[in-house]
Design a protein around this motif. Sequence first.
Motif, PDB file in Angstrom:
ATOM      1  N   PRO A  42      24.750  14.860  -8.800  1.00 20.55           N
ATOM      2  CA  PRO A  42      25.273  15.839  -9.938  1.00 20.55           C
ATOM      3  C   PRO A  42      25.115  15.074 -11.241  1.00 20.55           C
ATOM      4  N   GLN A  43      25.565  15.774 -12.218  1.00 21.38           N
ATOM      5  CA  GLN A  43      25.224  14.916 -13.571  1.00 21.38           C
ATOM      6  C   GLN A  43      26.498  14.216 -13.644  1.00 21.38           C
ATOM      7  N   ARG A  44      27.621  14.333 -13.014  1.00 19.65           N
ATOM      8  CA  ARG A  44      28.653  13.194 -13.276  1.00 19.65           C
ATOM      9  C   ARG A  44      28.276  12.024 -12.810  1.00 19.65           C
ATOM     10  N   PRO A  45      28.831  10.978 -13.692  1.00 21.73           N
ATOM     11  CA  PRO A  45      28.577   9.544 -13.182  1.00 21.73           C
ATOM     12  C   PRO A  45      29.480   8.928 -12.105  1.00 21.73           C
ATOM     13  N   ASN A  46      29.662   9.617 -10.907  1.00 20.46           N
ATOM     14  CA  ASN A  46      30.393   9.382  -9.901  1.00 20.46           C
ATOM     15  C   ASN A  46      29.593   9.209  -8.693  1.00 20.46           C
ATOM     16  N   CYS A  47      28.107   9.147  -8.671  1.00 22.17           N
ATOM     17  CA  CYS A  47      27.298   9.102  -7.836  1.00 22.17           C
ATOM     18  C   CYS A  47      26.221   8.198  -7.834  1.00 22.17           C
ATOM     19  N   VAL A  48      25.319   7.315  -6.895  1.00 20.61           N
ATOM     20  CA  VAL A  48      24.289   6.683  -7.148  1.00 20.61           C
ATOM     21  C   VAL A  48      23.402   7.177  -6.053  1.00 20.61           C
ATOM     22  N   SER A  49      22.301   6.954  -6.308  1.00 21.02           N
ATOM     23  CA  SER A  49      21.088   7.240  -5.243  1.00 21.02           C
ATOM     24  C   SER A  49      19.994   6.319  -5.579  1.00 21.02           C
ATOM     25  N   SER A  50      19.261   5.989  -4.614  1.00 18.90           N
ATOM     26  CA  SER A  50      17.986   5.145  -4.603  1.00 18.90           C
ATOM     27  C   SER A  50      16.831   6.133  -5.135  1.00 18.90           C
ATOM     28  N   GLN A  51      17.108   7.362  -4.817  1.00 18.40           N
ATOM     29  CA  GLN A  51      16.079   8.258  -5.047  1.00 18.40           C
ATOM     30  C   GLN A  51      16.299   9.092  -6.535  1.00 18.40           C
ATOM     31  N   ALA A  52      17.160   8.687  -6.989  1.00 16.42           N
ATOM     32  CA  ALA A  52      17.712   9.028  -8.664  1.00 16.42           C
ATOM     33  C   ALA A  52      16.467   8.398  -9.543  1.00 16.42           C
ATOM     34  N   GLN A 105      38.031   9.839  -0.297  1.00 18.07           N
ATOM     35  CA  GLN A 105      36.886   9.658   0.309  1.00 18.07           C
ATOM     36  C   GLN A 105      35.610   9.845  -0.397  1.00 18.07           C
ATOM     37  N   ASP A 106      34.686   8.898  -0.108  1.00 17.62           N
ATOM     38  CA  ASP A 106      33.357   8.934  -0.717  1.00 17.62           C
ATOM     39  C   ASP A 106      32.251   8.875   0.467  1.00 17.62           C
ATOM     40  N   ASP A 107      31.141   9.717   0.057  1.00 17.97           N
ATOM     41  CA  ASP A 107      30.169   9.839   1.127  1.00 17.97           C
ATOM     42  C   ASP A 107      29.284   8.915   0.732  1.00 17.97           C
ATOM     43  N   VAL A 108      28.808   8.091   1.845  1.00 23.12           N
ATOM     44  CA  VAL A 108      27.538   7.424   1.812  1.00 23.12           C
ATOM     45  C   VAL A 108      26.648   7.647   2.942  1.00 23.12           C
ATOM     46  N   GLU A 109      25.392   8.115   2.508  1.00 21.99           N
ATOM     47  CA  GLU A 109      24.295   8.539   3.236  1.00 21.99           C
ATOM     48  C   GLU A 109      23.090   7.447   3.118  1.00 21.99           C
ATOM     49  N   LEU A 110      22.448   7.244   4.332  1.00 18.48           N
ATOM     50  CA  LEU A 110      21.179   6.292   4.387  1.00 18.48           C
ATOM     51  C   LEU A 110      20.203   7.138   5.264  1.00 18.48           C
ATOM     52  N   LEU A 111      19.008   7.114   4.603  1.00 18.53           N
ATOM     53  CA  LEU A 111      17.868   7.626   5.141  1.00 18.53           C
ATOM     54  C   LEU A 111      16.727   6.656   5.392  1.00 18.53           C
ATOM     55  N   LEU A 112      16.162   6.552   6.390  1.00 18.11           N
ATOM     56  CA  LEU A 112      15.068   5.575   6.769  1.00 18.11           C
ATOM     57  C   LEU A 112      13.720   6.099   6.227  1.00 18.11           C
ATOM     58  N   ASP A 113      12.918   5.443   5.373  1.00 19.49           N
ATOM     59  CA  ASP A 113      11.704   5.729   4.869  1.00 19.49           C
ATOM     60  C   ASP A 113      10.839   4.785   5.443  1.00 19.49           C
ATOM     61  N   ARG A 114      10.545   5.218   6.831  1.00 13.99           N
ATOM     62  CA  ARG A 114       9.464   4.154   7.643  1.00 13.99           C
ATOM     63  C   ARG A 114       8.270   3.947   6.746  1.00 13.99           C
ATOM     64  N   GLN A 115       7.606   4.790   6.034  1.00 16.39           N
ATOM     65  CA  GLN A 115       6.459   4.612   5.394  1.00 16.39           C
ATOM     66  C   GLN A 115       6.786   3.508   4.071  1.00 16.39           C
ATOM     67  N   ALA A 116       7.507   3.628   3.480  1.00 21.20           N
ATOM     68  CA  ALA A 116       7.876   2.781   2.374  1.00 21.20           C
ATOM     69  C   ALA A 116       8.454   1.452   2.894  1.00 21.20           C
ATOM     70  N   GLY A 117       9.157   1.446   4.084  1.00 21.38           N
ATOM     71  CA  GLY A 117       9.742   0.120   4.592  1.00 21.38           C
ATOM     72  C   GLY A 117      10.947  -0.219   4.010  1.00 21.38           C
ATOM     73  N   VAL A 118      11.883   0.965   3.601  1.00 15.08           N
ATOM     74  CA  VAL A 118      13.097   0.911   2.853  1.00 15.08           C
ATOM     75  C   VAL A 118      14.063   1.846   3.515  1.00 15.08           C
ATOM     76  N   VAL A 119      15.349   1.767   3.144  1.00 13.87           N
ATOM     77  CA  VAL A 119      16.477   2.597   3.683  1.00 13.87           C
ATOM     78  C   VAL A 119      16.752   3.113   2.234  1.00 13.87           C
ATOM     79  N   HIS A 120      16.846   4.391   1.870  1.00 15.49           N
ATOM     80  CA  HIS A 120      17.171   5.152   0.806  1.00 15.49           C
ATOM     81  C   HIS A 120      18.878   5.346   1.108  1.00 15.49           C
ATOM     82  N   ILE A 121      19.540   5.089  -0.094  1.00 18.79           N
ATOM     83  CA  ILE A 121      20.963   5.210   0.172  1.00 18.79           C
ATOM     84  C   ILE A 121      21.474   6.197  -1.090  1.00 18.79           C
TER      85      ILE A 121
END
Length: 147
Positions: A42-52, A105-121
């Motif tokens: 969201p627009q708020r500064p309470n989230c980070v993402s490797s896909q941002a 409580q904070d949510d942490v999500e992890l997504l495997l990107d096999r093609q790029a060889g990384v785990v997005h978080i």
Amino acid sequence: MGFALTALAGLIVLAVAVMLIRRAGAESVAGGVTAGSLAPCPQRPNCVSSQAGDELHAVEALRVAGAEPLQRIKDALSNEPSARLIEETDGYLHYVFTTRLWRFQDDVELLLDRQAGVVHIRSASRIGYSDLGANRKRVEWIRDKLL
């Protein structure tokens, strides 16, 4: 004596407010996976993402050595009392982290990107406007655990 009663009343009001805020933020803000991507922050500064794509929310994806990167992450977080795995599907993990003092409580999500060889978080607070950098610190803490 009057100051002590005023201070006690203030603490009670604060405790009730925190309980109401926690209850209001009890629902997960995890977005899951849509079209191979984690939900945007969201627009708020309470989230980070490797896909941002913006500097405020962006963090680097996790590079996890080995054939089973998500299993390595699960192993690294298995003894962390504040982390609870609540969903696991093929290539995706969803954890809830609970803070010790206020039990936020904070949510942490992890997504495997096999093609790029990384785990997005993606790490996001359920409530509040700012997290004072807590989610960014958590991502770096997870990264350090994987070294």
